[in-house]
Every structure is written in C-alpha cells, then in structure tokens.
Design a protein around this motif. Structure first.
Motif, PDB file in Angstrom:
ATOM      1  N   MET A   1       0.739  -1.301  -0.113  1.00  0.00           N
ATOM      2  CA  MET A   1       0.062   0.062  -0.101  1.00  0.00           C
ATOM      3  C   MET A   1       0.907   1.255  -0.248  1.00  0.00           C
ATOM      4  SD  MET A   1      -3.208  -1.136   2.341  1.00  0.00           S
ATOM      5  CE  MET A   1      -4.175   0.231   2.309  1.00  0.00           C
ATOM      6  N   THR A   2       1.959   1.259   0.513  1.00  0.00           N
ATOM      7  CA  THR A   2       2.976   2.354   0.609  1.00  0.00           C
ATOM      8  C   THR A   2       3.888   2.615  -0.525  1.00  0.00           C
ATOM      9  OG1 THR A   2       4.453   1.398   1.905  1.00  0.00           O
ATOM     10  CG2 THR A   2       2.871   2.368   2.970  1.00  0.00           C
ATOM     11  N   GLY A   3       3.764   1.520  -1.319  1.00  0.00           N
ATOM     12  CA  GLY A   3       4.492   1.392  -2.699  1.00  0.00           C
ATOM     13  C   GLY A   3       5.953   0.858  -2.418  1.00  0.00           C
ATOM     14  N   ALA A   4       6.143   0.317  -1.316  1.00  0.00           N
ATOM     15  CA  ALA A   4       7.448  -0.264  -1.201  1.00  0.00           C
ATOM     16  C   ALA A   4       7.884  -1.332  -1.819  1.00  0.00           C
ATOM     17  CB  ALA A   4       7.694  -0.769   0.334  1.00  0.00           C
ATOM     18  N   TYR A   5       6.594  -2.085  -2.213  1.00  0.00           N
ATOM     19  CA  TYR A   5       6.664  -3.068  -3.510  1.00  0.00           C
ATOM     20  C   TYR A   5       6.354  -2.523  -4.765  1.00  0.00           C
ATOM     21  CZ  TYR A   5       6.995  -6.640   0.192  1.00  0.00           C
ATOM     22  OH  TYR A   5       7.536  -7.486   1.650  1.00  0.00           O
ATOM     23  N   ALA A   6       6.693  -3.061  -5.867  1.00  0.00           N
ATOM     24  CA  ALA A   6       5.940  -2.570  -7.282  1.00  0.00           C
ATOM     25  C   ALA A   6       6.415  -3.550  -8.157  1.00  0.00           C
ATOM     26  CB  ALA A   6       6.799  -1.231  -7.431  1.00  0.00           C
ATOM     27  N   VAL A   7       5.554  -3.775  -8.969  1.00  0.00           N
ATOM     28  CA  VAL A   7       5.892  -4.464 -10.233  1.00  0.00           C
ATOM     29  C   VAL A   7       6.350  -3.767 -11.229  1.00  0.00           C
ATOM     30  CG1 VAL A   7       4.549  -6.257 -11.634  1.00  0.00           C
ATOM     31  CG2 VAL A   7       3.689  -6.022  -9.194  1.00  0.00           C
ATOM     32  N   PRO A   8       7.587  -4.164 -11.829  1.00  0.00           N
ATOM     33  CA  PRO A   8       8.119  -3.436 -12.718  1.00  0.00           C
ATOM     34  C   PRO A   8       7.432  -3.542 -14.242  1.00  0.00           C
ATOM     35  CG  PRO A   8       9.476  -5.477 -12.285  1.00  0.00           C
ATOM     36  CD  PRO A   8       8.196  -5.724 -11.214  1.00  0.00           C
ATOM     37  N   SER A   9       7.680  -2.681 -14.742  1.00  0.00           N
ATOM     38  CA  SER A   9       6.984  -2.588 -16.333  1.00  0.00           C
ATOM     39  C   SER A   9       8.218  -1.734 -17.196  1.00  0.00           C
ATOM     40  CB  SER A   9       5.797  -2.061 -16.206  1.00  0.00           C
ATOM     41  OG  SER A   9       5.247  -2.003 -17.506  1.00  0.00           O
ATOM     42  N   ARG A  10       8.143  -2.146 -18.422  1.00  0.00           N
ATOM     43  CA  ARG A  10       9.043  -1.383 -19.363  1.00  0.00           C
ATOM     44  C   ARG A  10       7.982  -0.987 -20.255  1.00  0.00           C
ATOM     45  NH1 ARG A  10      14.453  -2.810 -19.276  1.00  0.00           N
ATOM     46  NH2 ARG A  10      14.975  -4.833 -17.801  1.00  0.00           N
ATOM     47  N   ASP A  11       6.828  -0.867 -20.282  1.00  0.00           N
ATOM     48  CA  ASP A  11       5.874  -0.437 -21.060  1.00  0.00           C
ATOM     49  C   ASP A  11       5.603   1.151 -20.587  1.00  0.00           C
ATOM     50  OD1 ASP A  11       3.561   0.493 -22.612  1.00  0.00           O
ATOM     51  OD2 ASP A  11       2.439  -1.335 -22.079  1.00  0.00           O
ATOM     52  N   PRO A  12       6.186   2.099 -21.575  1.00  0.00           N
ATOM     53  CA  PRO A  12       5.712   3.619 -21.495  1.00  0.00           C
ATOM     54  C   PRO A  12       4.398   3.988 -20.992  1.00  0.00           C
ATOM     55  CG  PRO A  12       6.590   3.008 -23.580  1.00  0.00           C
ATOM     56  CD  PRO A  12       6.522   1.840 -23.026  1.00  0.00           C
ATOM     57  N   ASP A  13       3.452   3.306 -21.621  1.00  0.00           N
ATOM     58  CA  ASP A  13       2.063   3.643 -21.363  1.00  0.00           C
ATOM     59  C   ASP A  13       1.837   3.240 -19.845  1.00  0.00           C
ATOM     60  OD1 ASP A  13       1.536   4.282 -24.129  1.00  0.00           O
ATOM     61  OD2 ASP A  13       0.720   2.348 -24.487  1.00  0.00           O
ATOM     62  N   ASP A  14       2.250   2.512 -19.104  1.00  0.00           N
ATOM     63  CA  ASP A  14       2.157   2.226 -17.932  1.00  0.00           C
ATOM     64  C   ASP A  14       2.313   3.363 -16.997  1.00  0.00           C
ATOM     65  OD1 ASP A  14       0.791  -0.360 -18.361  1.00  0.00           O
ATOM     66  OD2 ASP A  14       2.747  -1.423 -17.759  1.00  0.00           O
TER      67      ASP A  14
END
Length: 63
Positions: A31-44
C-alpha cells in the motif's frame, strides 16, 4: 515454508505468512509502494502519472 517477512515457519491460516501481523506488514508495504511490479511499457508510466495527478480518490479499491 518460511514466512517472507520474519522467516518463521508459515501458519496454514496465514500462508505464506506466520501470523496476521506479518501479513499486515506485507500489505502495508504494498500500500505504501515499497513493493512494485516492474514494467517497461511506457504507457504504464503515463497511466500511473495521470492517476496520481487525479488524486488518491481515483485509485481503484478492493472490497
């Protein structure tokens, strides 16, 4: 299986965590953003920036 937060043995009730406390710690990190799912899509990145500019109230919630 070891709890990913404290490394104690996981409890079937809270799997993969050992307790509600560790499950809540993990949820708080998401919830605080400490974890994130990486993406290489510039639209994301653009969609995330747009959502941020609209304010926290525009984020989808789980019920």
């Amino acid at each position: 299986m070891a709890c990913p937060i404290c490394s104690k043995e996981a409890d079937a009730k809270y799997r993969p965590f050992c307790s509600k406390r560790c499950a809540d710690v993990d949820l708080g990190r998401w919830m605080t953003g400490a974890y994130a799912v990486p993406s290489r899509d510039p639209d994301d990145a653009e969609k995330a920036a747009d959502a941020f500019e609209r304010g926290i109230g525009d984020y989808p919630t789980r019920h």
